[in-house]
Design a protein around this motif. Structure first.
Motif, PDB file in Angstrom:
ATOM      1  N   VAL A 260      30.276 -31.884 -79.181  1.00 51.27           N
ATOM      2  CA  VAL A 260      31.348 -32.909 -79.231  1.00 51.27           C
ATOM      3  C   VAL A 260      32.479 -32.610 -78.702  1.00 51.27           C
ATOM      4  CG1 VAL A 260      31.013 -33.018 -82.009  1.00 51.27           C
ATOM      5  CG2 VAL A 260      32.514 -31.848 -81.661  1.00 51.27           C
ATOM      6  N   SER A 261      33.159 -31.995 -78.292  1.00 51.34           N
ATOM      7  CA  SER A 261      34.234 -32.744 -77.354  1.00 51.34           C
ATOM      8  C   SER A 261      34.265 -32.975 -75.868  1.00 51.34           C
ATOM      9  CB  SER A 261      34.935 -30.667 -76.437  1.00 51.34           C
ATOM     10  OG  SER A 261      33.347 -30.843 -75.438  1.00 51.34           O
ATOM     11  N   ARG A 262      32.857 -33.772 -75.651  1.00 50.96           N
ATOM     12  CA  ARG A 262      32.553 -35.260 -75.363  1.00 50.96           C
ATOM     13  C   ARG A 262      33.349 -36.158 -75.567  1.00 50.96           C
ATOM     14  NH1 ARG A 262      26.686 -35.252 -75.092  1.00 50.96           N
ATOM     15  NH2 ARG A 262      26.703 -33.363 -76.144  1.00 50.96           N
ATOM     16  N   PHE A 263      33.652 -36.161 -76.886  1.00 54.78           N
ATOM     17  CA  PHE A 263      34.601 -37.549 -77.503  1.00 54.78           C
ATOM     18  C   PHE A 263      35.961 -37.538 -77.398  1.00 54.78           C
ATOM     19  CE2 PHE A 263      30.371 -37.155 -80.207  1.00 54.78           C
ATOM     20  CZ  PHE A 263      29.987 -38.104 -80.219  1.00 54.78           C
ATOM     21  N   ILE A 264      36.852 -36.230 -76.962  1.00 52.19           N
ATOM     22  CA  ILE A 264      37.904 -36.398 -76.621  1.00 52.19           C
ATOM     23  C   ILE A 264      38.419 -36.705 -76.188  1.00 52.19           C
ATOM     24  CG2 ILE A 264      39.672 -34.302 -77.358  1.00 52.19           C
ATOM     25  CD1 ILE A 264      38.246 -32.231 -77.934  1.00 52.19           C
ATOM     26  N   PRO A 265      37.944 -37.551 -74.462  1.00 55.61           N
ATOM     27  CA  PRO A 265      38.875 -37.298 -73.581  1.00 55.61           C
ATOM     28  C   PRO A 265      39.105 -39.193 -73.405  1.00 55.61           C
ATOM     29  CG  PRO A 265      36.968 -36.268 -72.349  1.00 55.61           C
ATOM     30  CD  PRO A 265      36.956 -36.110 -74.165  1.00 55.61           C
ATOM     31  N   MET A 266      37.951 -39.785 -75.134  1.00 57.06           N
ATOM     32  CA  MET A 266      38.055 -40.845 -75.334  1.00 57.06           C
ATOM     33  C   MET A 266      39.058 -41.343 -76.946  1.00 57.06           C
ATOM     34  SD  MET A 266      33.524 -40.580 -76.207  1.00 57.06           S
ATOM     35  CE  MET A 266      33.918 -42.636 -77.304  1.00 57.06           C
ATOM     36  N   ILE A 267      39.551 -41.025 -76.803  1.00 57.22           N
ATOM     37  CA  ILE A 267      41.208 -40.896 -77.700  1.00 57.22           C
ATOM     38  C   ILE A 267      41.879 -41.227 -77.286  1.00 57.22           C
ATOM     39  CG2 ILE A 267      42.531 -39.247 -78.905  1.00 57.22           C
ATOM     40  CD1 ILE A 267      40.307 -37.406 -79.780  1.00 57.22           C
ATOM     41  N   ARG A 268      42.458 -42.546 -77.357  1.00 54.77           N
ATOM     42  CA  ARG A 268      43.629 -43.424 -76.973  1.00 54.77           C
ATOM     43  C   ARG A 268      44.589 -43.107 -78.125  1.00 54.77           C
ATOM     44  NH1 ARG A 268      41.139 -42.740 -73.473  1.00 54.77           N
ATOM     45  NH2 ARG A 268      39.423 -43.561 -72.062  1.00 54.77           N
TER      46      ARG A 268
END
Length: 254
Positions: free
Chosen positions: A28-36
């Motif tokens: 699930v670390s793939r989602f972290i760069p999507m956090i604004r």
């Protein structure tokens, strides 16, 4: 401190913390760069700390136990799927998201195949996912440069066998990821290794038990990693059938 539910937080700071095992964290670390957000703090286990620090340059990656200033919000990593409102497999990002530093392991030339057959014995259902070496060993009859991705006591299984073992040079998952990045294929049971390889988009064959985990679905290709093919037991405990299929495929590839 309130838990983030997916609302806009461009002006806030957020703590993203690992709440499950290493494989879950990597998945699930793939989602972290999507956090604004104004500031993203990633609070994670020592084993994956260095790999995530290299892979998430826009975040403050901290090791569990380190102190940090109180953020505005927090979210467990496994809740990110809900925060980004994933409704189908088509919503899962599949591009490479793990980026270990380069490390030269001086591997032999040829079709380099990483192998991993044992998981963490402390996991309560490890007996269903780990494979005894005697079941895995027939794979070595095929033509390839086999490279061990196994750490710990199981390294003794391959002593004296034609397997390259440089795992003593791998001090954490970041080093293991650097090694996998130099391979052509990974063949592994359901450990953290397929998650590392999947995050690198390295072709991977997952040797899976009959009672497959939710994340691997029911198809032959993982919904989470397009580079991961699932070789599932045709019946409970049938590792021989899984290995035979992998041997046939490897023979064709070689």
């Amino acid at each position: 401190m309130n838990q983030w539910q997916g609302e806009p937080i461009e002006d806030k700071s957020i703590l993203v913390w690992s709440d499950q095992g290493l494989g879950d964290t990597l998945m699930v670390s793939r989602f972290i760069p999507m956090i604004r957000a104004r500031r993203v703090i990633v609070y994670t286990d020592p084993a994956v700390f260095r790999l995530l620090r290299h892979s998430l340059p826009g975040c403050d990656v901290l090791m569990k136990g380190w102190a940090f200033a109180r953020p505005d919000l927090h979210v467990p990593m496994m809740s990110l799927m809900k925060c980004f409102d994933l409704k189908s497999e088509a919503d899962i990002p599949h591009s490479r998201y793990l980026h270990p530093p380069a490390k030269d392991f001086k591997l032999p030339d040829g079709l380099r195949v990483g192998i991993n057959w044992q998981g963490n014995k402390r996991f309560v259902r490890d007996f269903t996912r780990s494979m005894p070496w005697k079941n895995f060993a027939p794979l070595l009859d095929e033509k390839a440069v086999f490279v061990s991705l196994q750490k710990g006591n199981a390294q003794k299984d391959i002593e004296g066998l034609p397997v390259v073992d440089v795992m003593d040079e791998c001090h954490d998952i970041c080093d293991t990821a650097s090694l996998i990045d130099q391979l052509d294929l990974v063949i592994s049971t359901d450990t953290a290794v397929p998650h590392i390889a999947g995050g690198l988009t390295t072709p991977t064959w997952l040797l899976e038990a009959y009672e497959s985990e939710w994340r691997w679905g029911l198809a032959d290709v993982s919904p989470w990693y397009e580079s991961v093919r699932v070789f599932r037991q045709p019946k409970p405990g049938d590792w021989a059938g899984v290995i035979q299929k992998a041997r046939d495929e490897l023979r064709a590839a070689a």
